[in-house]
Design a protein around this motif. Structure first.
Motif, short mmCIF file in Angstrom:
data_model
loop_
_atom_site.label_atom_id
_atom_site.label_comp_id
_atom_site.label_asym_id
_atom_site.label_seq_id
_atom_site.Cartn_x
_atom_site.Cartn_y
_atom_site.Cartn_z
N ASN A 107 0.82 -1.20 0.00
CA ASN A 107 0.00 0.00 0.00
C ASN A 107 0.86 1.26 0.00
O ASN A 107 0.56 2.25 -0.67
CB ASN A 107 -0.90 -0.01 1.25
N ALA A 108 1.96 1.21 0.74
CA ALA A 108 2.85 2.36 0.80
C ALA A 108 3.48 2.61 -0.57
O ALA A 108 3.67 3.76 -0.97
CB ALA A 108 3.93 2.14 1.84
N VAL A 109 3.81 1.52 -1.27
CA VAL A 109 4.42 1.68 -2.59
C VAL A 109 3.46 2.44 -3.51
O VAL A 109 3.86 3.30 -4.30
CB VAL A 109 4.77 0.31 -3.21
N ARG A 110 2.16 2.13 -3.36
CA ARG A 110 1.21 2.78 -4.26
C ARG A 110 0.80 4.15 -3.75
O ARG A 110 0.67 5.09 -4.54
CB ARG A 110 -0.03 1.91 -4.39
N ASN A 111 0.53 4.25 -2.47
CA ASN A 111 -0.10 5.49 -1.97
C ASN A 111 0.69 6.22 -0.91
O ASN A 111 0.17 7.15 -0.30
CB ASN A 111 -1.47 5.15 -1.34
N GLY A 112 1.94 5.79 -0.65
CA GLY A 112 2.65 6.41 0.46
C GLY A 112 3.01 7.87 0.18
O GLY A 112 3.21 8.27 -0.95
N LYS A 113 3.10 8.63 1.30
CA LYS A 113 3.52 10.03 1.14
C LYS A 113 5.01 10.07 0.83
O LYS A 113 5.75 9.19 1.22
CB LYS A 113 3.26 10.79 2.45
N PRO A 114 5.46 11.14 0.14
CA PRO A 114 6.90 11.26 -0.13
C PRO A 114 7.69 11.26 1.17
O PRO A 114 7.31 11.93 2.14
CB PRO A 114 7.02 12.60 -0.84
N ALA A 115 8.78 10.51 1.20
CA ALA A 115 9.49 10.32 2.45
C ALA A 115 10.58 11.34 2.69
O ALA A 115 10.93 11.62 3.82
CB ALA A 115 10.09 8.93 2.49
N GLY A 116 11.15 11.87 1.63
CA GLY A 116 12.30 12.74 1.83
C GLY A 116 13.58 11.93 1.90
O GLY A 116 13.56 10.72 2.08
N ALA A 117 14.70 12.67 1.76
CA ALA A 117 15.99 11.97 1.68
C ALA A 117 16.33 11.28 2.98
O ALA A 117 16.93 10.22 2.99
CB ALA A 117 17.09 12.94 1.30
N ASN A 118 15.96 11.88 4.12
CA ASN A 118 16.46 11.36 5.39
C ASN A 118 15.43 11.52 6.51
O ASN A 118 15.61 12.31 7.42
CB ASN A 118 17.76 12.10 5.76
N PRO A 119 14.33 10.72 6.42
CA PRO A 119 13.26 10.89 7.40
C PRO A 119 13.69 10.55 8.82
O PRO A 119 13.08 11.01 9.78
CB PRO A 119 12.18 9.91 6.93
N TRP A 120 14.73 9.74 8.98
CA TRP A 120 15.15 9.33 10.32
C TRP A 120 16.30 10.18 10.86
O TRP A 120 16.67 10.03 12.02
CB TRP A 120 15.60 7.86 10.31
N GLY A 121 16.88 11.04 10.03
CA GLY A 121 18.02 11.82 10.51
C GLY A 121 19.25 10.96 10.74
O GLY A 121 20.04 11.22 11.63
N SER A 122 19.40 9.90 9.92
CA SER A 122 20.56 9.02 10.08
C SER A 122 21.80 9.62 9.45
O SER A 122 21.70 10.50 8.60
CB SER A 122 20.28 7.66 9.44
N LEU A 123 22.96 9.11 9.84
CA LEU A 123 24.21 9.73 9.38
C LEU A 123 25.01 8.88 8.41
O LEU A 123 26.03 9.32 7.92
CB LEU A 123 25.08 10.07 10.60
N THR A 124 24.55 7.65 8.11
CA THR A 124 25.31 6.85 7.16
C THR A 124 25.06 7.37 5.75
O THR A 124 24.08 8.05 5.48
CB THR A 124 24.95 5.36 7.28
N LEU A 125 25.97 7.05 4.82
CA LEU A 125 26.01 7.72 3.53
C LEU A 125 24.76 7.57 2.68
O LEU A 125 24.44 8.45 1.90
CB LEU A 125 27.23 7.23 2.72
N GLU A 126 24.06 6.44 2.80
CA GLU A 126 22.92 6.25 1.90
C GLU A 126 21.87 7.33 2.10
O GLU A 126 21.10 7.65 1.18
CB GLU A 126 22.30 4.86 2.08
#
Lengths: 357, 541, 219
Positions: free
Chosen positions: B486-505
């Motif tokens: 369901n998220a694949v079809r209707n999910g809201k845009p997540a943004g580059a870093n929703p969790w505020g993580s620091l690893t490169l990805e």
């Protein structure tokens, strides 16, 4: 207060006892000691770890602790939680090894019994030549050593109440020993997957009092059903299975009179006929034995359907060459037993089927 | 930051179109995605077999299966599918393929073409093995012990060949990852700055490369045994069936670390991110990872304590097995210590990380019972072992996988899933899992053997509880999959870093472009430097 | 051998986009091949373990059984393979210099040696098949009926068979290299495929150098 605590302790201990089999040998008691030690040790670590985790989830939630502390590590702490578990683990290893030594090295004067495992029954052969299927008769309070091998594939001999287990291997002998302290029946399981009737390959250790053992040696038949049931499950006779599975029945030792029909019944269990043929009329892979002797049945022979009477010759042919005539509506799945059964054995099976009216 | 993240631009998903562009892709992210979908399908098939097994075990006697043979086939396929087609490739191939190159700041793995080959080899092997479902199903158990596996007339040879082929997929993935970690790190990304997920997948890759070939020769020898009768495992021809067990477990014990080490890597990344502080004891966790990988190779005999092997062998293997508990404990304590004085965000990934710690601790502690030879004598080949390995494999690997799935899903889809159903599913899975498997410890101690189509009536109540648990577990997994779809079809845009993580990805847009980064990143510090301003960011959902 | 850490200009050619340079790509390919060879070592190690088990537990049987093997043919094959390793090494160094005729010639020589190896093997195997000196259940040689001899034959056939398969695969790869070399694809800028095939080939030779004494010369 102390009364309450004592009550709780008693309840706890009883509940605790319900989660392990009865300890029917001295070694089983020693096994229990180290087992419970490991349980309590695990509980301590579990409560510590999960307790800390759950506490931190509350105490340091983002609402309660907005500013996290920048910590990389703490060498002292890391050393402690490396060294202490190591020490504890080796204590467990050492204690466990001591118990294991006694589990595998029994007294040299133990009574030896040979065990042959085969798909799907146990055969016990005593030094005096007595051969018994599925029931291992032993005297109480005397050490017994089992020397085991398999006729076909891997099996394993497991007596939960004694904490005894070993694989039974084709081409090689393995052994276990025990000294039973609790008379009566003790369940035996096969615990190495061995094919179709793996879960039906049950057995019983029948621990006899000194008197009964003398009787048995003299050839008297012991009424196993009158002996105390397996104490781990006092409400049950610990050797029966539910519908659809072959029963592992006992055949008596030397000197007992067993009817041909009873011999046949045991044989149909031992040879796994009962995996496909029921004795109560229910349809399994093959037709039921119940009430068929003397009746007519439709069979397929060489692609042609015909009616035949179920008599001794038909039954003999069905055992030796089952695909010659296949009962209509059933698959041609039965293996052939030609050359595998003696005359007496075939006769006993026929008698058994005859007896199921 | 805000403008680089929308999915409007060109990303790896819309970089090229059409089925052919996917089937011939060299993009590690697309390959990872294809692995993910395929493995999930295999997981559902293996799961159905599990539900059937538990359904049959609801009562004594045979109710669902018409013969014990069918039950034996069901547990064989459940085990073989779950081990070879699901849990072993799961985190390395589905998550590692997507994440590893990006965490290194690389554009792809070292050998993209061999990466695609590894996927097709996996498909080919899995198809060959799965085809036997329609032709004379196998009933040997996933362990294929001789001589039963030699005698059985079922299509065991085909399953063995399928597993043999799938092994090459594992080897190729491992090989690719090792060279990638050696050769494609971004500038400044020294070994002591690698995310612990990389350390974990790297150690796993070394195991894959060293252990899987031994499985290959073992399966091949068994195939030759079945087809031409070479005799080395067949007692009728003078061979030794216990030798098969040595060969088999020499791979299969390290294999369980192939399953669990990447899982631990996921946890090592998730906990610092959701605690907003560095991981506690980075060096110790990295060293412990390697310690576990090494010791993994010298303990295989603890699967064979009652096989008839010598007392000396039992001593050595038990002693060495106790050793592996130490680095494992170090990791668990370090993860908990990471939470201490953190600022915990209980989003779905963190919820699964907590679940992992709960369940893996039980799994690990019960391993000690099996490592001590005397307790093992009673417990081996009973339901105690079944419970133990499900606790570490399902509870361990699968829960960590779900943590990783929910953690990295926004990155690779560009969308956010619904937190409500995700958390509900997590609780259902946790509760269902424990209800299914904890009673099995007790069943095992009471003496109920494993691989039993039928059982004595006294085991009924605990079996019923276990079966009921499996239904909650199944429902939980279904909710996870439905929520993700369901998220694949209707999910809201997540943004580059929703969790505020620091690893490169997380420095790349979500979803990432085909080449991963708009500019090659340069690394100047460790992967978990959550301090000051950076510590206060992060998910506030 | 290649000066792999030399200046970038030496291997200044188009390389895959995810590598920072052609040198990096070359290094990675070599490392990949080394790791692959490690997996091959483990693969053969399994078979060597089976051999070791028989050797340790049944030394007399091994002594009797190995006499069924033709050590002269084995020795000839050893010489052939070592020669092929030499010609392979010459092909690799020729490819580093881009000397097309030398590359092609040495690759062909390697190929022919490998072929010779397989021909000798053919004669070994066909003699055994004829005499029913076969693995396990297929064994039926009346002049040696000691217990477990068929297991030695199983180890022999499995080990030399899988090794032979690796030789055949190597022959295929060498043919492909010959094709590419004749089209002038290899030179100082790019000789990776020849280099890593060389590594593979030396490994195949090395396995035989262990196999030969263990199987043929046991005493």
């Amino acid at each position: 207060m102390t009364k309450l605590l004592l009550c709780l302790m008693l309840i706890g201990l009883n509940a605790r006892a319900a989660t392990v089999p009865v300890a029917a040998t001295d070694l089983a008691h020693r096994w229990d000691a180290i087992y419970w030690f490991l349980v309590y040790l695990s509980l301590v670590f579990f409560v510590g770890i999960v307790g800390a985790m759950v506490w931190f989830a509350f105490r340091y939630s983002k609402e309660r602790n907005k500013k996290p502390k920048y910590i990389h590590g703490h060498t002292g702490l890391e050393i402690i939680w490396t060294v202490i578990p190591t020490i504890l683990l080796f204590v467990c290893f050492g204690w466990g090894w001591a118990v294991y030594q006694d589990m595998i090295h029994g007294p040299s004067d133990a009574m030896e019994v040979r065990v042959i495992g085969k798909q799907w029954s146990w055969q016990f052969i005593y030094k005096n030549g007595t051969s018994v299927s599925n029931d291992l008769y032993v005297p109480v309070n005397k050490p017994v050593k089992l020397i085991m091998s398999s006729e076909d594939v891997l099996h394993a001999f497991f007596i939960p109440n004694f904490r005894v287990k070993s694989d039974v291997v084709p081409g090689m002998y393995t052994s276990v020993w025990f000294e039973a302290k609790v008379p009566g029946i003790h369940q035996v399981f096969c615990t190495e997957y061995c094919g179709t009737v793996h879960s039906g390959m049950l057995g019983r250790v029948v621990v006899l009092s000194e008197e009964q053992w003398k009787d048995w040696l003299a050839g008297k038949k012991i009424d196993v059903d009158s002996l105390p049931a397996d104490p781990t499950f006092p409400g049950y006779r610990a050797n029966r299975l539910g519908e659809g599975m072959p029963e592992a029945q006992a055949a008596a030792g030397k000197g007992g009179q067993v009817s041909l029909a009873d011999k046949g019944k045991a044989l149909t269990a031992a040879k796994a006929c009962t995996a496909c043929h029921s004795s109560d009329g229910s349809k399994l892979v093959g037709p039921s034995y119940k009430g068929i002797y003397g009746t007519d049945v439709k069979v397929v022979e060489n692609g042609q359907t015909k009616t035949v009477k179920i008599d001794d010759n038909y039954l003999r042919e069905s055992i030796e060459n089952p695909l010659a005539k296949v009962v209509e509506g059933y698959p041609p799945s039965m293996p052939a037993f030609k050359g595998q059964l003696s005359e007496e054995e075939i006769a006993s099976i026929i008698e058994y089927i005859k007896s199921l009216k | 930051m805000a403008h680089a993240q929308s999915g409007h631009g060109s990303n790896y998903l819309n970089h090229s179109h059409g089925l052919k562009s996917w089937l011939t892709t060299l993009d590690h992210k697309r390959i990872g995605l294809m692995y993910f979908v395929t493995i999930m399908v295999m997981f559902l098939v293996g799961g159905v077999f599990a539900l059937l097994v538990r359904w049959e075990l609801f009562s004594p006697g045979l109710q669902y299966f018409s013969s014990p043979d069918k039950y034996n086939q069901a547990f064989t396929y459940h085990g073989a599918i779950m081990v070879f087609m699901v849990v072993i490739p799961l985190i390395p191939a589905a998550i590692g393929n997507c994440v590893l190159p990006m965490q290194l700041g690389a554009k792809d793995v070292a050998f993209p073409r061999w990466n695609l080959v590894s996927f097709y080899v996996y498909i080919f092997g899995a198809t060959l093995a799965a085809a036997t479902l329609f032709v004379n199903k196998v009933d040997t158990g996933w362990t294929f012990y001789a001589p039963y596996s030699i005698r059985t007339g079922t299509s065991a040879t085909m399953v063995l060949l399928g597993a043999f082929i799938m092994g090459f997929s594992s080897i190729l993935t491992g090989l690719n990852f090792i060279v990638t970690v050696h050769k494609l790190r971004a500038p400044g990304l020294t070994w002591d700055r690698l995310p612990l997920f990389i350390w974990a997948v790297y150690a796993t890759s070394i195991i894959q490369v060293l252990a899987t070939p031994v499985l290959a020769i073992t399966l091949m020898l068994l195939v030759l045994e079945r087809t031409i009768g070479i005799g080395i495992f067949d007692p009728k021809l003078g061979g030794d069936p216990v030798l098969f067990q040595h060969f088999f477990w020499f791979y299969s014990h390290p294999a369980v670390y192939i399953m669990v080490l990447p899982a631990m890597g996921v946890i090592s990344d998730v906990i610092p991110a959701f605690s907003r502080k560095p991981v506690f004891g980075y060096k110790a966790i990295a060293a412990a990872t390697f310690g576990i990988a090494l010791v993994a190779f010298i303990v295989w005999g603890h699967h064979m304590f009652v096989s008839g092997q010598s007392e000396f062998a039992n001593f050595v293997f038990s002693f060495l097995t106790m050793l592996v508990a130490v680095p494992t404990g170090v990791k668990v304590f370090s993860w908990i210590a990471t939470m201490y004085k953190g600022s915990l965000r209980m989003n779905t990934p963190m919820l699964y990380a907590f679940g992992f710690l709960f369940v893996f601790t039980i799994g690990g502690l019960t391993g000690v019972f099996l490592a001590v030879v005397s307790t093992d004598v009673h417990l081996t080949a009973t339901y105690f072992v079944v419970a133990h390995f499900h606790y570490v494999m399902v509870g361990g690997t699968l829960l960590a996988f779900l943590a990783g799935l929910h953690y990295w899903f926004p990155k690779f889809s560009g969308k956010m899933y619904s937190e409500g159903p995700a958390k509900l599913a997590a609780w259902l899975i946790m509760i269902g899992f424990n209800v299914t498997f904890f009673p099995q410890f007790i069943l095992g101690v009471l003496g109920m053997p494993r691989r039993y189509a039928d059982y004595l009536p006294q085991f009924t109540e605990l079996n019923r509880v276990s079966t009921a648990g499996s239904w909650f577990l199944g429902v939980g997994f279904v909710i996870v999959l439905v929520n993700i779809i369901n998220a694949v079809r209707n999910g809201k845009p997540a943004g580059a870093n929703p969790w505020g993580s620091l690893t490169l990805e997380w420095m790349a847009p979500s979803p990432p472009p085909h080449e991963n980064f708009l500019e090659t990143p340069v690394v100047t510090e460790g992967p978990y430097e959550y301090r000051g301003e950076k510590a206060l960011m992060g998910s506030n959902a | 051998m290649a000066n792999s850490t030399g200046s970038v200009s030496h291997l200044d050619r188009h390389h895959a986009h995810h590598f920072e340079s052609a040198v990096a790509e070359f290094e990675a390919c070599k490392q990949g091949m080394w790791i692959f060879l490690v997996t091959e070592v483990l693969f053969f190690a399994g078979m060597f373990m089976a051999y070791a088990v028989l050797r340790v537990f049944y030394p007399d049987m091994m002594k009797a059984a190995h006499q069924l093997l033709d050590w002269k043919k084995g020795a000839l094959n050893t010489v052939i393979l070592i020669t092929s390793s030499l010609t392979m090494a010459l092909a690799v160094s020729a490819s580093q210099r881009g000397e097309k005729e030398k590359i092609v010639r040495n690759l062909w020589l390697t190929f022919l040696c490998a072929g010779g190896f397989m021909v000798v093997k053919y004669f070994e195997y066909s003699h055994k098949i004829h005499e029913h000196i076969l693995p396990g259940a297929l064994y039926n040689y009346e002049h040696l009926t000691m217990a477990k001899v068929p297991l030695f034959l199983s180890v022999y056939f499995v080990m030399t068979g899988i090794h032979g398969l690796h030789v055949l695969i190597g022959m295929g790869i060498i043919l492909w290299l010959i094709r590419r070399a004749s089209r002038n694809e290899f030179g100082p800028n790019y000789f990776t495929p020849v280099e890593i095939t060389g590594l593979y080939w030396h490994f195949v030779d090395l396995v035989w150098i262990y196999l030969f004494p263990l199987l043929y010369l046991v005493s």
